[in-house]
Design a protein around this motif. Structure first.
Motif, PDB file in Angstrom:
ATOM      1  N   LEU A 233       0.826  -1.203   0.000  1.00 30.67           N
ATOM      2  CA  LEU A 233       0.000   0.000   0.000  1.00 30.67           C
ATOM      3  C   LEU A 233       0.864   1.259   0.000  1.00 30.67           C
ATOM      4  O   LEU A 233       0.530   2.252  -0.645  1.00 30.67           O
ATOM      5  N   ALA A 234       1.997   1.199   0.732  1.00 34.30           N
ATOM      6  CA  ALA A 234       2.883   2.369   0.754  1.00 34.30           C
ATOM      7  C   ALA A 234       3.418   2.655  -0.643  1.00 34.30           C
ATOM      8  O   ALA A 234       3.500   3.808  -1.070  1.00 34.30           O
ATOM      9  N   MET A 235       3.787   1.590  -1.378  1.00 33.51           N
ATOM     10  CA  MET A 235       4.274   1.793  -2.745  1.00 33.51           C
ATOM     11  C   MET A 235       3.171   2.381  -3.628  1.00 33.51           C
ATOM     12  O   MET A 235       3.423   3.267  -4.452  1.00 33.51           O
ATOM     13  N   ILE A 236       1.938   1.878  -3.465  1.00 32.36           N
ATOM     14  CA  ILE A 236       0.820   2.407  -4.263  1.00 32.36           C
ATOM     15  C   ILE A 236       0.609   3.879  -3.933  1.00 32.36           C
ATOM     16  O   ILE A 236       0.450   4.724  -4.823  1.00 32.36           O
ATOM     17  N   ALA A 237       0.650   4.216  -2.636  1.00 33.64           N
ATOM     18  CA  ALA A 237       0.455   5.617  -2.234  1.00 33.64           C
ATOM     19  C   ALA A 237       1.565   6.491  -2.796  1.00 33.64           C
ATOM     20  O   ALA A 237       1.323   7.620  -3.241  1.00 33.64           O
ATOM     21  N   PHE A 238       2.805   5.957  -2.790  1.00 26.42           N
ATOM     22  CA  PHE A 238       3.923   6.731  -3.320  1.00 26.42           C
ATOM     23  C   PHE A 238       3.711   7.015  -4.811  1.00 26.42           C
ATOM     24  O   PHE A 238       3.911   8.141  -5.277  1.00 26.42           O
ATOM     25  N   ALA A 239       3.268   5.992  -5.545  1.00 25.18           N
ATOM     26  CA  ALA A 239       3.018   6.179  -6.980  1.00 25.18           C
ATOM     27  C   ALA A 239       1.924   7.219  -7.198  1.00 25.18           C
ATOM     28  O   ALA A 239       2.029   8.083  -8.085  1.00 25.18           O
ATOM     29  N   MET A 240       0.876   7.170  -6.362  1.00 29.43           N
ATOM     30  CA  MET A 240      -0.221   8.139  -6.527  1.00 29.43           C
ATOM     31  C   MET A 240       0.261   9.556  -6.225  1.00 29.43           C
ATOM     32  O   MET A 240      -0.094  10.502  -6.927  1.00 29.43           O
ATOM     33  N   THR A 241       1.097   9.710  -5.159  1.00 27.82           N
ATOM     34  CA  THR A 241       1.639  11.040  -4.855  1.00 27.82           C
ATOM     35  C   THR A 241       2.437  11.552  -6.049  1.00 27.82           C
ATOM     36  O   THR A 241       2.339  12.713  -6.441  1.00 27.82           O
ATOM     37  N   TRP A 242       3.244  10.646  -6.636  1.00 26.34           N
ATOM     38  CA  TRP A 242       4.070  11.017  -7.777  1.00 26.34           C
ATOM     39  C   TRP A 242       3.201  11.557  -8.919  1.00 26.34           C
ATOM     40  O   TRP A 242       3.489  12.604  -9.499  1.00 26.34           O
ATOM     41  N   VAL A 243       2.106  10.842  -9.205  1.00 25.77           N
ATOM     42  CA  VAL A 243       1.217  11.283 -10.297  1.00 25.77           C
ATOM     43  C   VAL A 243       0.634  12.660  -9.988  1.00 25.77           C
ATOM     44  O   VAL A 243       0.641  13.556 -10.849  1.00 25.77           O
ATOM     45  N   SER A 244       0.165  12.872  -8.722  1.00 29.51           N
ATOM     46  CA  SER A 244      -0.448  14.185  -8.464  1.00 29.51           C
ATOM     47  C   SER A 244       0.586  15.303  -8.511  1.00 29.51           C
ATOM     48  O   SER A 244       0.277  16.402  -8.968  1.00 29.51           O
ATOM     49  N   ILE A 245       1.842  15.024  -8.103  1.00 29.85           N
ATOM     50  CA  ILE A 245       2.868  16.077  -8.184  1.00 29.85           C
ATOM     51  C   ILE A 245       3.161  16.422  -9.639  1.00 29.85           C
ATOM     52  O   ILE A 245       3.309  17.597 -10.015  1.00 29.85           O
ATOM     53  N   ILE A 246       3.219  15.401 -10.501  1.00 22.10           N
ATOM     54  CA  ILE A 246       3.460  15.675 -11.922  1.00 22.10           C
ATOM     55  C   ILE A 246       2.321  16.527 -12.485  1.00 22.10           C
ATOM     56  O   ILE A 246       2.550  17.504 -13.213  1.00 22.10           O
ATOM     57  N   LEU A 247       1.076  16.194 -12.100  1.00 17.19           N
ATOM     58  CA  LEU A 247      -0.060  16.991 -12.575  1.00 17.19           C
ATOM     59  C   LEU A 247       0.033  18.430 -12.060  1.00 17.19           C
ATOM     60  O   LEU A 247      -0.237  19.378 -12.804  1.00 17.19           O
ATOM     61  N   ILE A 248       0.441  18.609 -10.781  1.00 16.34           N
ATOM     62  CA  ILE A 248       0.582  19.967 -10.241  1.00 16.34           C
ATOM     63  C   ILE A 248       1.646  20.726 -11.031  1.00 16.34           C
ATOM     64  O   ILE A 248       1.448  21.870 -11.426  1.00 16.34           O
ATOM     65  N   ASN A 249       2.791  20.046 -11.305  1.00 21.95           N
ATOM     66  CA  ASN A 249       3.856  20.712 -12.064  1.00 21.95           C
ATOM     67  C   ASN A 249       3.377  21.139 -13.439  1.00 21.95           C
ATOM     68  O   ASN A 249       3.694  22.223 -13.904  1.00 21.95           O
ATOM     69  N   ILE A 250       2.587  20.273 -14.087  1.00 22.70           N
ATOM     70  CA  ILE A 250       2.100  20.620 -15.426  1.00 22.70           C
ATOM     71  C   ILE A 250       1.191  21.844 -15.361  1.00 22.70           C
ATOM     72  O   ILE A 250       1.341  22.787 -16.143  1.00 22.70           O
ATOM     73  N   THR A 251       0.272  21.859 -14.376  1.00 23.10           N
ATOM     74  CA  THR A 251      -0.645  23.009 -14.316  1.00 23.10           C
ATOM     75  C   THR A 251       0.098  24.300 -13.960  1.00 23.10           C
ATOM     76  O   THR A 251      -0.200  25.345 -14.523  1.00 23.10           O
ATOM     77  N   THR A 252       1.106  24.223 -13.023  1.00 25.25           N
ATOM     78  CA  THR A 252       1.815  25.472 -12.714  1.00 25.25           C
ATOM     79  C   THR A 252       2.603  25.943 -13.932  1.00 25.25           C
ATOM     80  O   THR A 252       2.724  27.140 -14.156  1.00 25.25           O
ATOM     81  N   ARG A 253       3.130  24.996 -14.716  1.00 26.40           N
ATOM     82  CA  ARG A 253       3.856  25.401 -15.912  1.00 26.40           C
ATOM     83  C   ARG A 253       2.900  26.093 -16.884  1.00 26.40           C
ATOM     84  O   ARG A 253       3.226  27.115 -17.470  1.00 26.40           O
ATOM     85  N   LEU A 254       1.691  25.528 -17.030  1.00 25.72           N
ATOM     86  CA  LEU A 254       0.684  26.156 -17.897  1.00 25.72           C
ATOM     87  C   LEU A 254       0.381  27.571 -17.410  1.00 25.72           C
ATOM     88  O   LEU A 254       0.279  28.511 -18.199  1.00 25.72           O
ATOM     89  N   GLN A 255       0.277  27.688 -16.061  1.00 22.57           N
ATOM     90  CA  GLN A 255      -0.042  28.981 -15.469  1.00 22.57           C
ATOM     91  C   GLN A 255       1.049  29.992 -15.787  1.00 22.57           C
ATOM     92  O   GLN A 255       0.782  31.111 -16.193  1.00 22.57           O
ATOM     93  N   LYS A 256       2.329  29.561 -15.614  1.00 22.81           N
ATOM     94  CA  LYS A 256       3.442  30.463 -15.913  1.00 22.81           C
ATOM     95  C   LYS A 256       3.454  30.814 -17.388  1.00 22.81           C
ATOM     96  O   LYS A 256       3.702  31.954 -17.772  1.00 22.81           O
TER      97      LYS A 256
END
Lengths: 262, 290
Positions: A233-256
Motif C-alpha cells: 500500500l505504501a508503494m501504491i500511495a507513493f506512486a499516486m503522490t508522484w502522479v499528483s505532483i506531476i499533474l501539479i507541475n504541469i498546471t503550474t507550468r501552464l499557469q506560468k
C-alpha cells in the motif's frame, strides 16, 4: 571549482541514499509474501480486498466534492475581495493561513464538541451530516493552498477591467463569475485542486476521529493487522503522490506560460 | 447628501453579502471550533474560570509527552534544515547538471507530500525488526541493530522517519531563496577582495537567515502537528502530544474533558507561535527575492 562540484555531488549522493533506501526496502518487503521467492502476491491481495475499493472510492468522492465546493467558495471570495473590498485582504489572508496554525487534530476535536448529538446543529447524528462535516474539514485543511493558488492566478488578470467590460456588455453577475473569472483562473483552481486531492485522499486524522470509512483509516487498520500488504500500500500511495505532483507541475507550468504570454 | 447616504449603505450591504459565505464558513468550521476548545481550557467542568487545567499540563505524564514531542520536532527540524540546506545549495549553486536539479526538485515535491500512514509503513519495512536494512546489517555485516539499542518506535526512530518529509520541504522552500542570490553580489564581493568565507559570512548569511530560521520554525510546527505517521508507526506505545490528544478524543483517557482542551490549547500555542514567526520572517525575506 572542482572542490565545490565534489561537495555538491556528495550532498546529492548522500541524500539519494537516504531517500532511495526506504523505497527499495519497502518494495522488497512488499514482494516477500510468497516464501522463498519474490512475487506480487501482496499487491494482488490488496487489490482483491473489497474494502480497498470501497474506502478508496469513498475518499476520492469526498475529495472531489471538497474541490468543487471549495472552488465555488474560494474563487468568488477572492474575486470579491480584490474587486470591492481590498481593505479586507489582510484579514482574509490571515484567516486562510489559520489552518497552518491550528493542527487538523485540534480542528476536528472542536467539530466533535460543537456539532455532536447534543448540540444545536447535531451534524454527527447522521452519516450525511458527518460526511458534510468531513467535506468542510477537508476544505479547511486545503484552504491555505487553494486560496493562495487562486489568488496568485487572479493577480495576473485585471479583475476590475474584466468586470467593467463584461458589465458594459450587459453580463449578469453569474455570467461574469462563471464565464469571465473562472476560466481565467482555471490553472490556479486546478493546481489548488490537485493539492486538495492529495491532502483529502490520504488524510487519516479527520475521517478516523469522525468514524468515516475513508482510505486513511483503512490504511492504518491494515497496518495494524497485516504484514506484507502495508508496504504494498505504501508503494501504491507513493506512486499516486508522484502522479499528483506531476499533474501539479504541469498546471503550474501552464499557469506560468499563460502569465508569460500576456 | 441625504440622497447618497442610503445608496452608499446599499453598496456596503452587497459588499458584505458577497463575503458572507466565506465569513460563515470560516467562523463555523475554523474559528468557532478553535475558540470553543481554547475557552474550554480555561474553565472547570462546572463552567467556572480557572487556570488549573493549564497547571495540570505540568503533571509528569503530560509534561513528558510535550518534552518528547518538542525534542522529536526540534531534532527533525534541525536535521532536516541542515541536510536540506546542503542539498539545496548543491543544486542551486553547485554547478550540477540542470536535469539533476529538476529531478531533485520533483522528487522533493513528491517526498514532502509522502507523509502520514504510508510513510510509517515504508520505515517499518526499512528499519523495523524485519526491515531490509535491519536484516542486511545482521546477515551481511553481523551487526544487530536492535541489540545495539536502536528502536524505530523511539526518539531516534521517529526523528529519522520525520526527516523524510522535513528535508524535501526545506529544499523546496529554501531553493528559491538561494536562487535569489544575485551573481553580481558574489562578483562585487570578490572584486573588492573578499574571500568566499567572507562573502558567505557578510553577504549570504545576513540575507538568508530569515528564510532559514523561518523555515526551521515551519518544519518544527510541521513535525509537532504530525499525527498520522506517529499513530501508524507506534500505535499508542510512544507518549507524544498528538497521540495523547488522539487517545483523549477517542475516549477521554485523561478523565477530564477540560484537561483535553488544555492539551489541544498547548498544541495550538506551540504550532501557532512557530508559524507566526515563520510568516513574519518570510515577509522580511521576500524583500530580497524581488
Amino acid at each position: 571549482m572542482t572542490a565545490k562540484k565534489f561537495w555538491s555531488w556528495l550532498a546529492v549522493a548522500v541524500a539519494a541514499v537516504y531517500f532511495i533506501v526506504p523505497l527499495a526496502a519497502t518494495m522488497e518487503f512488499s514482494m516477500r509474501m510468497r516464501r522463498g521467492t519474490y512475487s506480487f502476491d501482496a499487491y494482488r491481495s490488496v487489490f482483491s480486498d473489497q474494502r480497498f475499493a470501497e474506502t478508496f472510492s469513498y475518499s476520492v468522492v469526498m475529495a472531489l466534492i471538497t474541490i468543487v465546493v471549495g472552488a465555488l467558495l474560494i474563487v468568488p471570495t477572492a474575486y470579491w475581495v480584490r474587486l470591492r473590498m481590498p481593505y479586507l485582504r489582510p484579514v482574509v489572508e490571515f484567516v486562510t493561513l489559520l489552518p497552518l496554525v491550528v493542527p487538523a487534530i485540534v480542528i476536528v476535536f472542536g467539530y466533535l464538541r460543537l456539532y455532536n448529538s447534543s448540540s444545536v446543529l447535531p451534524l454527527t447524528n447522521s452519516d450525511t451530516g458527518t460526511n458534510i462535516l468531513l467535506v468542510f474539514g477537508f476544505m479547511t485543511m486545503s484552504l491555505p493552498y487553494m486560496y493562495r493558488a487562486v489568488d496568485t492566478a487572479m493577480r495576473t488578470i485585471d479583475v476590475a477591467v474584466l468586470t467593467e467590460a463584461a458589465e458594459s456588455l450587459g453580463a449578469s453577475w453569474t455570467t461574469i463569475l462563471f464565464r469571465c473569472i473562472f476560466p481565467n483562473v482555471l490553472t490556479g483552481v486546478l493546481s489548488g485542486a490537485f493539492i486538495t486531492f492529495a491532502i483529502a485522499v490520504g488524510e487519516f486524522t479527520m475521517p478516523s476521529l469522525l468514524n468515516r470509512p475513508a482510505f486513511g483509516p483503512y490504511l492504518a487498520l491494515i497496518g495494524a493487522n497485516k504484514a506484507y500488504e502495508p508496504p504494498a500500500l505504501a508503494m501504491i500511495a507513493f506512486a499516486m503522490t508522484w502522479v499528483s505532483i506531476i499533474l501539479i507541475n504541469i498546471t503550474t507550468r501552464l499557469q506560468k506560460g499563460a502569465a508569460g504570454a500576456r | 447628501m441625504a440622497a447618497t447616504q442610503p445608496l452608499l449603505n446599499r453598496r456596503m450591504i452587497t459588499d458584505w453579502l458577497g463575503i458572507a459565505p466565506f465569513a460563515i464558513f470560516s467562523v463555523m468550521f475554523l474559528i468557532a471550533p478553535t475558540v470553543y476548545l481554547i475557552s474550554g481550557a480555561f474553565v472547570d467542568p462546572n463552567g467556572n474560570l480557572t487556570l488549573k487545567n493549564l497547571v495540570d499540563l505540568f503533571q509528569p505524564s503530560i509534561l513528558a509527552a510535550y518534552i518528547i514531542s518538542i525534542k522529536v520536532s526540534a531534532a527533525s527540524a534541525i536535521g532536516g534544515a541542515i541536510i536540506g540546506f546542503a542539498l539545496a545549495a548543491a543544486i542551486s549553486l553547485g554547478g550540477l547538471p540542470s536535469w539533476l536539479r529538476s529531478a531533485v526538485l520533483t522528487f522533493c515535491g513528491v517526498a514532502s507530500n509522502f507523509a502520514g500512514v504510508p510513510l510509517a509503513f515504508a520505515f517499518l519495512a526499512t528499519l523495523g525488526r524485519l526491515g531490509l536494512v535491519t536484516i542486511l546489517l545482521r546477515d551481511v555485516f553481523g551487526f544487530n541493530l536492535y541489540g545495539a539499542g536502536f528502536n524505530l518506535l523511539s526518539f531516534l526512530g521517529l526523528t529519522l522517519t520525520y526527516m523524510y518529509f522535513q528535508i524535501p520541504l526545506m529544499v523546496l522552500i529554501i531553493t528559491p531563496a538561494l536562487d535569489g542570490l544575485k551573481r553580481e553580489w558574489s562578483e562585487a564581493a570578490s572584486v573588492l577582495g573578499a574571500t568566499p568565507w567572507q562573502y558567505w559570512r557578510m553577504v549570504v548569511i545576513p540575507i538568508l537567515w530569515p528564510s532559514v530560521f523561518g523555515t526551521l520554525l515551519l518544519l518544527f510546527a510541521n513535525a509537532f502537528g504530525a499525527v498520522a505517521t506517529a499513530v501508524a508507526l507506534t500505535g499508542s506505545s510512544l507518549n507524544i502530544v498528538p497521540i495523547v490528544l488522539f487517545a483523549q478524543i477517542r475516549g477521554d483517557v485523561l478523565h477530564n474533558p477540560n484537561l483535553g482542551y488544555a492539551v489541544a490549547f498547548g498544541m495550538v500555542v506551540i504550532t501557532g507561535i512557530s508559524n507566526f514567526i515563520y510568516i513574519w520572517l518570510r515577509m522580511r525575506a521576500e524583500r530580497w527575492q524581488k
